[in-house]
Design an enzyme around this catalytic site. Sequence first.
Site, PDB file in Angstrom:
ATOM      1  N   ASP A   1       0.868  -1.289   0.069  1.00 39.75           N
ATOM      2  CA  ASP A   1       0.063  -0.023   0.042  1.00 39.75           C
ATOM      3  C   ASP A   1       0.507   1.319  -0.062  1.00 39.75           C
ATOM      4  O   ASP A   1       1.978   1.347   0.783  1.00 39.75           O
ATOM      5  CB  ASP A   1      -0.790  -0.121   1.349  1.00 39.75           C
ATOM      6  CG  ASP A   1      -1.961   1.200   1.129  1.00 39.75           C
ATOM      7  OD1 ASP A   1      -2.242   1.347   0.376  1.00 39.75           O
ATOM      8  OD2 ASP A   1      -2.470   1.355   2.277  1.00 39.75           O
TER       9      ASP A   1
ATOM     10  N   ASN B   1     -10.108  -2.580  -6.985  1.00 35.06           N
ATOM     11  CA  ASN B   1      -9.205  -1.779  -7.698  1.00 35.06           C
ATOM     12  C   ASN B   1     -10.083  -1.471  -9.100  1.00 35.06           C
ATOM     13  O   ASN B   1      -9.448  -0.448  -9.652  1.00 35.06           O
ATOM     14  CB  ASN B   1      -7.973  -2.287  -7.799  1.00 35.06           C
ATOM     15  CG  ASN B   1      -6.882  -2.196  -6.650  1.00 35.06           C
ATOM     16  OD1 ASN B   1      -5.859  -3.099  -6.579  1.00 35.06           O
ATOM     17  ND2 ASN B   1      -7.125  -1.395  -5.731  1.00 35.06           N
TER      18      ASN B   1
END
Length: 243
Positions: A23, A71
């Site tokens: 991340d 995503n």
Amino acid sequence: MSELVPPNIPAEFLPRHIALVMDGNGRWATEKGMKRTEGHRRGEAVLLDVVDACLALGVPYLSAYAFSTENWRRSTEEVRFLMGFNRDVLRRQRDGLHEKGVRVRWVGRRPRLWRSVIRELEAAEELTKDNTNMTLAMCVNYGGRAEIIDAAREIARQAAAGQLRPEQINEKTFPDFLDEPDMPDVDLFLRPSGEKRTSNFLLWQSAYAEMVYQDKLFPDFTPQDLFDAVEEYARRDRRFGTA
């Protein structure tokens, strides 16, 4: 990696399976005035360093969250980049991973995924299938809830067909219906970037995982950060629900 010495941790205190949420790539690039895609490019090199660090430690299983089912909500430009990027990373790195004795496994859904990405994932799996030094699970088009739903659907299908009885399903048999039945439970759930959430990653497998959150964005993550996380894991008292 050559200048770094991994901590001397007895094998029984090492995590068998590390789940890594990669991340902060986009934020890292934005903070530096770059396109978000440049953060992902930097993340490729960092992931390879993490693999080397796991090999040095003797950690046998690493799962990397490369592209989630959520995503797809990102911009069309970024999704297109990430599809091509994941494809090209596999193409560039599979031979090197093979030489290191790393077995690559793909965990995730097929629908919506580019066929060229699927081809590279399957090619990497085939090339490395007999390697035993370590397993790298590339979680591409993966979501923990999606994985559990897919498993439940398959169980329902088999039950409706008379192939399965409800009493046959328990905590030991349910994983047989997950994307990667042989995946061990997660011991260490590691997330850089300062965020403190699981983001729908390996929900079933992480039931008793030790969570370690670090403030550093993933492109700045180093092997030493991994060593620090593993040392913290080794110091914890894992009780698995007991007193």
